[in-house]
Design a protein around this motif. Structure first.
Motif, PDB file in Angstrom:
ATOM      1  N   PHE A  65       0.770  17.207 -18.429  1.00  0.00           N
ATOM      2  CA  PHE A  65      -0.097  17.463 -19.902  1.00  0.00           C
ATOM      3  C   PHE A  65      -1.721  17.041 -19.616  1.00  0.00           C
ATOM      4  CE2 PHE A  65       4.412  16.676 -21.022  1.00  0.00           C
ATOM      5  CZ  PHE A  65       4.515  17.841 -21.805  1.00  0.00           C
ATOM      6  N   GLU A  66      -2.427  17.754 -20.106  1.00  0.00           N
ATOM      7  CA  GLU A  66      -3.824  17.553 -20.270  1.00  0.00           C
ATOM      8  C   GLU A  66      -4.137  16.840 -21.393  1.00  0.00           C
ATOM      9  OE1 GLU A  66      -6.276  18.187 -18.246  1.00  0.00           O
ATOM     10  OE2 GLU A  66      -4.804  19.290 -16.718  1.00  0.00           O
ATOM     11  N   SER A  67      -3.583  17.078 -22.631  1.00  0.00           N
ATOM     12  CA  SER A  67      -3.597  16.357 -23.861  1.00  0.00           C
ATOM     13  C   SER A  67      -2.635  15.518 -24.556  1.00  0.00           C
ATOM     14  CB  SER A  67      -4.291  17.582 -24.913  1.00  0.00           C
ATOM     15  OG  SER A  67      -2.939  18.105 -25.436  1.00  0.00           O
ATOM     16  N   GLN A  68      -2.858  14.501 -25.161  1.00  0.00           N
ATOM     17  CA  GLN A  68      -1.848  13.613 -25.866  1.00  0.00           C
ATOM     18  C   GLN A  68      -0.987  14.552 -26.953  1.00  0.00           C
ATOM     19  OE1 GLN A  68      -1.662  10.408 -25.005  1.00  0.00           O
ATOM     20  NE2 GLN A  68       0.149  10.934 -26.181  1.00  0.00           N
ATOM     21  N   ASP A  69      -1.849  15.629 -27.739  1.00  0.00           N
ATOM     22  CA  ASP A  69      -1.045  16.301 -28.640  1.00  0.00           C
ATOM     23  C   ASP A  69      -0.022  17.089 -27.852  1.00  0.00           C
ATOM     24  OD1 ASP A  69      -2.715  15.269 -30.642  1.00  0.00           O
ATOM     25  OD2 ASP A  69      -4.026  17.292 -30.913  1.00  0.00           O
ATOM     26  N   GLU A  70      -0.356  17.759 -26.700  1.00  0.00           N
ATOM     27  CA  GLU A  70       0.877  18.511 -25.968  1.00  0.00           C
ATOM     28  C   GLU A  70       1.809  17.635 -25.596  1.00  0.00           C
ATOM     29  OE1 GLU A  70      -1.660  21.974 -23.974  1.00  0.00           O
ATOM     30  OE2 GLU A  70      -2.050  19.868 -23.275  1.00  0.00           O
ATOM     31  N   LEU A  71       1.571  16.405 -25.220  1.00  0.00           N
ATOM     32  CA  LEU A  71       2.676  15.639 -24.670  1.00  0.00           C
ATOM     33  C   LEU A  71       3.480  14.954 -25.859  1.00  0.00           C
ATOM     34  CD1 LEU A  71       1.847  12.651 -22.174  1.00  0.00           C
ATOM     35  CD2 LEU A  71       3.428  12.320 -24.068  1.00  0.00           C
ATOM     36  N   ASP A  72       2.772  14.702 -26.943  1.00  0.00           N
ATOM     37  CA  ASP A  72       3.419  14.163 -28.150  1.00  0.00           C
ATOM     38  C   ASP A  72       4.301  15.423 -28.988  1.00  0.00           C
ATOM     39  OD1 ASP A  72       1.983  11.986 -27.924  1.00  0.00           O
ATOM     40  OD2 ASP A  72       0.973  12.254 -29.606  1.00  0.00           O
ATOM     41  N   SER A  73       4.044  16.579 -28.529  1.00  0.00           N
ATOM     42  CA  SER A  73       4.902  17.484 -29.306  1.00  0.00           C
ATOM     43  C   SER A  73       6.216  17.836 -28.345  1.00  0.00           C
ATOM     44  CB  SER A  73       3.968  18.836 -29.409  1.00  0.00           C
ATOM     45  OG  SER A  73       4.667  19.872 -29.681  1.00  0.00           O
ATOM     46  N   LYS A  74       5.780  17.765 -26.992  1.00  0.00           N
ATOM     47  CA  LYS A  74       6.949  17.900 -26.251  1.00  0.00           C
ATOM     48  C   LYS A  74       7.912  16.927 -26.110  1.00  0.00           C
ATOM     49  CE  LYS A  74       6.952  21.388 -24.332  1.00  0.00           C
ATOM     50  NZ  LYS A  74       7.378  22.620 -24.994  1.00  0.00           N
ATOM     51  N   TRP A  75       7.604  15.602 -26.346  1.00  0.00           N
ATOM     52  CA  TRP A  75       8.145  14.254 -26.324  1.00  0.00           C
ATOM     53  C   TRP A  75       8.936  14.483 -27.756  1.00  0.00           C
ATOM     54  CZ3 TRP A  75       8.435  10.036 -23.169  1.00  0.00           C
ATOM     55  CH2 TRP A  75       8.879   9.000 -23.729  1.00  0.00           C
ATOM     56  N   ALA A  76       8.711  14.947 -28.970  1.00  0.00           N
ATOM     57  CA  ALA A  76       9.180  14.845 -29.986  1.00  0.00           C
ATOM     58  C   ALA A  76      10.264  16.072 -30.018  1.00  0.00           C
ATOM     59  CB  ALA A  76       8.230  15.294 -31.139  1.00  0.00           C
ATOM     60  N   GLU A  77      10.030  17.283 -29.311  1.00  0.00           N
ATOM     61  CA  GLU A  77      10.972  18.094 -29.064  1.00  0.00           C
ATOM     62  C   GLU A  77      12.123  17.534 -28.326  1.00  0.00           C
ATOM     63  OE1 GLU A  77       8.217  22.308 -29.511  1.00  0.00           O
ATOM     64  OE2 GLU A  77       8.484  21.167 -27.515  1.00  0.00           O
ATOM     65  N   LEU A  78      11.930  17.075 -27.142  1.00  0.00           N
ATOM     66  CA  LEU A  78      12.903  16.812 -26.257  1.00  0.00           C
ATOM     67  C   LEU A  78      13.762  15.529 -26.540  1.00  0.00           C
ATOM     68  CD1 LEU A  78      10.799  17.240 -22.885  1.00  0.00           C
ATOM     69  CD2 LEU A  78      12.852  18.366 -23.468  1.00  0.00           C
ATOM     70  N   THR A  79      13.094  14.828 -27.495  1.00  0.00           N
ATOM     71  CA  THR A  79      14.215  13.403 -28.070  1.00  0.00           C
ATOM     72  C   THR A  79      14.693  13.904 -29.371  1.00  0.00           C
ATOM     73  OG1 THR A  79      12.084  12.345 -29.096  1.00  0.00           O
ATOM     74  CG2 THR A  79      12.614  11.624 -26.908  1.00  0.00           C
ATOM     75  N   ALA A  80      14.424  15.114 -29.892  1.00  0.00           N
ATOM     76  CA  ALA A  80      15.186  15.438 -31.154  1.00  0.00           C
ATOM     77  C   ALA A  80      16.618  15.416 -30.944  1.00  0.00           C
ATOM     78  CB  ALA A  80      14.439  16.474 -31.568  1.00  0.00           C
ATOM     79  N   ASP A  81      17.301  15.144 -32.442  1.00  0.00           N
ATOM     80  CA  ASP A  81      18.781  15.294 -32.244  1.00  0.00           C
ATOM     81  C   ASP A  81      19.391  14.544 -31.479  1.00  0.00           C
ATOM     82  OD1 ASP A  81      18.217  17.177 -34.341  1.00  0.00           O
ATOM     83  OD2 ASP A  81      18.046  18.863 -33.307  1.00  0.00           O
ATOM     84  N   GLY A  82      19.261  13.189 -30.931  1.00  0.00           N
ATOM     85  CA  GLY A  82      20.059  12.576 -30.063  1.00  0.00           C
ATOM     86  C   GLY A  82      19.250  12.139 -28.730  1.00  0.00           C
ATOM     87  N   GLY A  83      18.175  12.844 -28.459  1.00  0.00           N
ATOM     88  CA  GLY A  83      17.215  12.208 -27.412  1.00  0.00           C
ATOM     89  C   GLY A  83      17.199  10.914 -27.263  1.00  0.00           C
TER      90      GLY A  83
END
Length: 147
Positions: free
Chosen positions: A70-88
């Protein structure tokens, strides 16, 4: 579908199609190619994968992980949230496990410049900062390197 070259097969305990649909929803240029009771073929950002409904005999561990850059913190944060959702589960140093137990490393593209920079003391400070993080913080890593 043509089969040639090297592919990746991911062993699931009955959720191969569900997992493939989840992953396809997260990445552009991704799609389900073929579904059967035993397998699902899919592409993530143009890369081929096969999910196998292999049962509970094997599970994922950190010996294999997917890297995302990731180039940006926003992109990293967004993908982190998606991948840790619902039991990650969050781990450390930019690692996480998604709800299916697959390990991912979310890496800022600037990380090599602070961990391997020309200032050895700065690189050590950045490494120490990284070791204390779950999700990597680009600004904090740069600030640690800069002193």
């Amino acid at each position: 579908m043509t089969m040639s070259g090297i592919g990746t097969c991911l062993w699931f305990d009955g959720q191969a199609e569900e997992a493939a649909n989840f992953y396809v929803s997260l990445f552009p240029n991704s799609r389900i190619l073929e579904v059967s009771p035993m397998t699902v073929s899919f592409e993530l950002d143009g890369r081929s994968f096969r999910g196998l409904n292999g049962g509970p005999a094997f599970t994922f561990n950190e010996a294999i992980s997917f890297e995302l850059f990731f180039e940006s913190q926003d992109e990293l944060d967004s993908k982190w949230a998606e991948l840790t959702a619902d039991g990650g589960q969050e781990s450390q140093c930019g690692w996480l496990k998604d709800k299916y137990g697959l390990s991912w490393q979310l890496i800022p593209t600037m990380l090599p410049s602070v961990l391997g920079g020309t200032d050895p003391a700065g690189a050590q400070r950045a490494m120490t900062a990284m070791l204390g993080m779950s999700k990597l913080d680009i600004a904090a890593l740069q600030a640690a390197y800069d002193g």
